[in-house]
Design a protein around this motif. Sequence first.
Motif, PDB file in Angstrom:
ATOM      1  N   LEU A   1       0.563  -0.867  -0.300  1.00 50.80           N
ATOM      2  CA  LEU A   1       0.167  -0.514   0.232  1.00 50.80           C
ATOM      3  C   LEU A   1       0.601   1.533   0.129  1.00 50.80           C
ATOM      4  O   LEU A   1       0.403   2.122  -0.571  1.00 50.80           O
TER       5      LEU A   1
ATOM      6  N   VAL B   1      -5.855  -0.949  -2.938  1.00 52.49           N
ATOM      7  CA  VAL B   1      -6.363  -1.637  -2.167  1.00 52.49           C
ATOM      8  C   VAL B   1      -6.894  -3.105  -2.768  1.00 52.49           C
ATOM      9  O   VAL B   1      -6.116  -4.282  -2.260  1.00 52.49           O
TER      10      VAL B   1
ATOM     11  N   SER C   1      -3.337   2.840  -0.224  1.00 49.06           N
ATOM     12  CA  SER C   1      -2.092   3.564  -0.595  1.00 49.06           C
ATOM     13  C   SER C   1      -2.043   5.194  -0.309  1.00 49.06           C
ATOM     14  O   SER C   1      -0.648   5.618  -0.527  1.00 49.06           O
TER      15      SER C   1
END
Length: 109
Positions: free
Chosen positions: A63, A69, A98
């Motif tokens: 991430l 995700v 992220s």
Amino acid sequence: MKKIRSVRAIIDELMPQYPGSAMLARRVYMNKSNMNRGFRTLFGMSPYQYFSELRMMKAKELLAGGMAVGEVALELDYSGSRAFGKAFKRRFGFIASSKWGMGSGDLGE
């Protein structure tokens, strides 16, 4: 202790799949109870807890590197983004994204 360290190496090698305690014990020629007890003594957690923590640290790394995700969920063999998101929030206390930097984690020893 060498056999117990081998269990950890097997988990690392097979990540993101967890082989199961029975298979781990067979691979190191131990019974499951002794293997689990030895692993917990040496590393402070069960083999599955170690696997889960390893997977979460990898998720955090991916991430932080900008991976989405959903892609992280697939990469780490979660059943879907929702299952990954719930596990991530349970472990870190915030929603997976992220858009934040990576912290450090401790996997025992």
